[in-house]
Design a protein around this motif. Sequence first.
Motif, PDB file in Angstrom:
ATOM      1  N   GLU A  82       2.300   5.016  -2.878  1.00 38.29           N
ATOM      2  CA  GLU A  82       3.005   4.838  -3.980  1.00 38.29           C
ATOM      3  C   GLU A  82       4.416   5.312  -3.545  1.00 38.29           C
ATOM      4  O   GLU A  82       5.558   4.361  -4.178  1.00 38.29           O
ATOM      5  CB  GLU A  82       2.754   5.656  -5.147  1.00 38.29           C
ATOM      6  CG  GLU A  82       1.563   5.264  -6.077  1.00 38.29           C
ATOM      7  CD  GLU A  82       1.742   4.128  -6.476  1.00 38.29           C
ATOM      8  OE1 GLU A  82       2.694   3.415  -6.853  1.00 38.29           O
ATOM      9  OE2 GLU A  82       0.620   3.256  -6.791  1.00 38.29           O
ATOM     10  N   LEU A  83       4.716   6.162  -2.861  1.00 41.11           N
ATOM     11  CA  LEU A  83       6.195   6.487  -2.616  1.00 41.11           C
ATOM     12  C   LEU A  83       6.774   5.176  -1.586  1.00 41.11           C
ATOM     13  O   LEU A  83       7.972   4.925  -1.909  1.00 41.11           O
ATOM     14  CB  LEU A  83       6.217   7.735  -1.816  1.00 41.11           C
ATOM     15  CG  LEU A  83       6.079   9.102  -2.564  1.00 41.11           C
ATOM     16  CD1 LEU A  83       5.808  10.312  -1.820  1.00 41.11           C
ATOM     17  CD2 LEU A  83       7.010   9.144  -3.532  1.00 41.11           C
ATOM     18  N   GLY A  84       5.858   4.754  -0.803  1.00 40.78           N
ATOM     19  CA  GLY A  84       6.525   3.678   0.220  1.00 40.78           C
ATOM     20  C   GLY A  84       6.783   2.582  -0.487  1.00 40.78           C
ATOM     21  O   GLY A  84       7.874   1.843  -0.195  1.00 40.78           O
ATOM     22  N   GLU A 114      14.096   9.863  -8.279  1.00 48.61           N
ATOM     23  CA  GLU A 114      13.249   9.959  -9.499  1.00 48.61           C
ATOM     24  C   GLU A 114      11.727  10.049  -8.671  1.00 48.61           C
ATOM     25  O   GLU A 114      11.473   9.392  -8.083  1.00 48.61           O
ATOM     26  CB  GLU A 114      13.275   8.799 -10.308  1.00 48.61           C
ATOM     27  CG  GLU A 114      14.459   8.878 -11.203  1.00 48.61           C
ATOM     28  CD  GLU A 114      14.621   7.848 -12.470  1.00 48.61           C
ATOM     29  OE1 GLU A 114      13.871   7.067 -12.390  1.00 48.61           O
ATOM     30  OE2 GLU A 114      15.393   8.287 -13.327  1.00 48.61           O
ATOM     31  N   VAL A 115      11.156  10.772  -9.273  1.00 49.11           N
ATOM     32  CA  VAL A 115       9.533  10.862  -9.114  1.00 49.11           C
ATOM     33  C   VAL A 115       8.527  10.540 -10.373  1.00 49.11           C
ATOM     34  O   VAL A 115       8.946  11.389 -11.372  1.00 49.11           O
ATOM     35  CB  VAL A 115       9.232  12.360  -8.395  1.00 49.11           C
ATOM     36  CG1 VAL A 115       7.741  12.472  -7.985  1.00 49.11           C
ATOM     37  CG2 VAL A 115      10.128  12.325  -7.196  1.00 49.11           C
ATOM     38  N   THR A 116       7.443  10.098 -10.216  1.00 46.72           N
ATOM     39  CA  THR A 116       6.923   9.741 -11.294  1.00 46.72           C
ATOM     40  C   THR A 116       5.345  10.555 -10.768  1.00 46.72           C
ATOM     41  O   THR A 116       5.055  10.709  -9.770  1.00 46.72           O
ATOM     42  CB  THR A 116       6.198   8.328 -11.510  1.00 46.72           C
ATOM     43  OG1 THR A 116       5.563   7.717 -10.454  1.00 46.72           O
ATOM     44  CG2 THR A 116       7.647   7.526 -11.922  1.00 46.72           C
ATOM     45  N   SER A 117       4.526  10.666 -11.956  1.00 48.46           N
ATOM     46  CA  SER A 117       3.012  11.102 -11.706  1.00 48.46           C
ATOM     47  C   SER A 117       2.393  10.523 -10.668  1.00 48.46           C
ATOM     48  O   SER A 117       1.449  10.994 -10.142  1.00 48.46           O
ATOM     49  CB  SER A 117       2.441  11.371 -13.058  1.00 48.46           C
ATOM     50  OG  SER A 117       2.284  10.092 -13.849  1.00 48.46           O
ATOM     51  N   SER A 118       2.732   9.194 -10.585  1.00 55.06           N
ATOM     52  CA  SER A 118       1.810   8.496  -9.754  1.00 55.06           C
ATOM     53  C   SER A 118       2.100   8.642  -8.131  1.00 55.06           C
ATOM     54  O   SER A 118       1.423   8.421  -7.306  1.00 55.06           O
ATOM     55  CB  SER A 118       1.832   7.141 -10.034  1.00 55.06           C
ATOM     56  OG  SER A 118       3.317   6.417  -9.881  1.00 55.06           O
ATOM     57  N   MET A 119       3.262   9.274  -7.963  1.00 50.41           N
ATOM     58  CA  MET A 119       3.880   9.450  -6.593  1.00 50.41           C
ATOM     59  C   MET A 119       3.458  10.765  -6.148  1.00 50.41           C
ATOM     60  O   MET A 119       3.236  10.962  -5.017  1.00 50.41           O
ATOM     61  CB  MET A 119       5.540   9.324  -6.728  1.00 50.41           C
ATOM     62  CG  MET A 119       5.982   7.978  -6.979  1.00 50.41           C
ATOM     63  SD  MET A 119       7.790   8.103  -7.092  1.00 50.41           S
ATOM     64  CE  MET A 119       8.419   6.566  -7.639  1.00 50.41           C
ATOM     65  N   VAL A 120       2.953  11.742  -6.901  1.00 52.65           N
ATOM     66  CA  VAL A 120       2.680  12.937  -6.454  1.00 52.65           C
ATOM     67  C   VAL A 120       1.642  13.796  -7.249  1.00 52.65           C
ATOM     68  O   VAL A 120       1.647  13.614  -8.485  1.00 52.65           O
ATOM     69  CB  VAL A 120       4.031  13.912  -6.168  1.00 52.65           C
ATOM     70  CG1 VAL A 120       4.611  14.221  -7.505  1.00 52.65           C
ATOM     71  CG2 VAL A 120       3.519  15.336  -5.619  1.00 52.65           C
ATOM     72  N   GLU A 121       0.773  14.336  -6.791  1.00 52.97           N
ATOM     73  CA  GLU A 121      -0.245  15.352  -7.611  1.00 52.97           C
ATOM     74  C   GLU A 121       0.041  16.574  -7.199  1.00 52.97           C
ATOM     75  O   GLU A 121       0.190  17.006  -5.949  1.00 52.97           O
ATOM     76  CB  GLU A 121      -1.538  14.880  -7.324  1.00 52.97           C
ATOM     77  CG  GLU A 121      -2.685  15.580  -7.860  1.00 52.97           C
ATOM     78  CD  GLU A 121      -4.094  15.472  -7.313  1.00 52.97           C
ATOM     79  OE1 GLU A 121      -4.965  16.075  -8.022  1.00 52.97           O
ATOM     80  OE2 GLU A 121      -4.394  14.559  -6.326  1.00 52.97           O
TER      81      GLU A 121
END
Length: 372
Positions: free
Chosen positions: A141-143, A188-195
């Motif tokens: 997702e980050l990529g 910006e970081v969303t919940s899909s990018m990191v757990e």
Amino acid sequence: QLCTQLDLCIIIYLSVALVGDDKRAAAVSLGSAVSQGIIANETLAYFIGRTWLLFLKLGVDPQRMRFRQHLQHEMAHYAEDCWDAEVQTSYGWVECAGLADRSAYDLRAHTTASKIELTAYEKFSEPREVDVLRVLPNKKELGLALKKDAKPVTEALEALTEEDAECLRKTLETGQKGSVTVGDQKFEVTSSMVEIKRERKKLTGRNFTPSVIEPSFGIGRIIYCIFEHSYYTREGDESRAVFKFSPTVAPTKATVFPLVQKEALNEHASSISAALTAAGLSNIIDISGNTIGKRYARTDEIGVPYAITVDFDTLEGEGATLRERDSMSQVRVPVADIANLVRQLVDCKISWDDVAAKYPAVQKTADGDEQH
């Protein structure tokens, strides 16, 4: 030692008091100041306590000493908290020491620039079951979202402190976007990018970034304050000046006087002086023709804490007299005990009260000096 320091009650001047209506310093225990969040942590409080005790031992008046907390605009960019040891003199309050909590600023700055972790490892005596906060970046997702910036953002997420990771987790759980900083840029970081989740884990040790307390002392200022706080004149006689230097810092620890100019007395005085020197005690032997009262006054002026007088009773094996500068009280001590006794007094292993309780007192004359 830490517990001992935290029990100390010192005078502090809070940063909030400096800008408020009540500009008075207050006495508070170091432990209480830490628990109230006044002092940043126990380690900084420990150094403040050690500095307070050092100044007392050097002879600074505790009623004219305080620790002042830096205002926010005074605080160095690297400091979490900072306190100055200030001493009141005829010139006003003088900063004599600074104690800055640099936290882990330096090592973290090096880590950021070098991309090399500068941490220490502490091995626990027994394994511990602990809750840990794991940060799991979603590299796919980050990529997709960040392209070439995905790698540094991933590294920044993995390097988050537990406090920052917990803050980000709470933000993401509310459905909002979080952020992470890389260099001067914020992403910006969303919940899909990191757990980010808590797990129970058995640990045999921990990695941590060491923090630094940076003490800085102005030696010249401290010495001046010792001079000013130590000077006084005898009650009823302003011509008799005295420096009440602590025995620990007095340049000369003792003087040795033969009562009068007589060869036998001079020999005993030289022998006592040699014993003091052998015990590592700086001393002056005075065989001038001045009266004993004038010789006492002369050594009081340079802050010598103890004076030993060899008199005619010494020749009869009755010991010599030992005089304490500030009280002008005097006791008779066996010659063989003198060097060790003065050594213990200088090392603060015993007090003058202990000496006065053990050895017979010598009667004072009407002018306050001793009768021989």
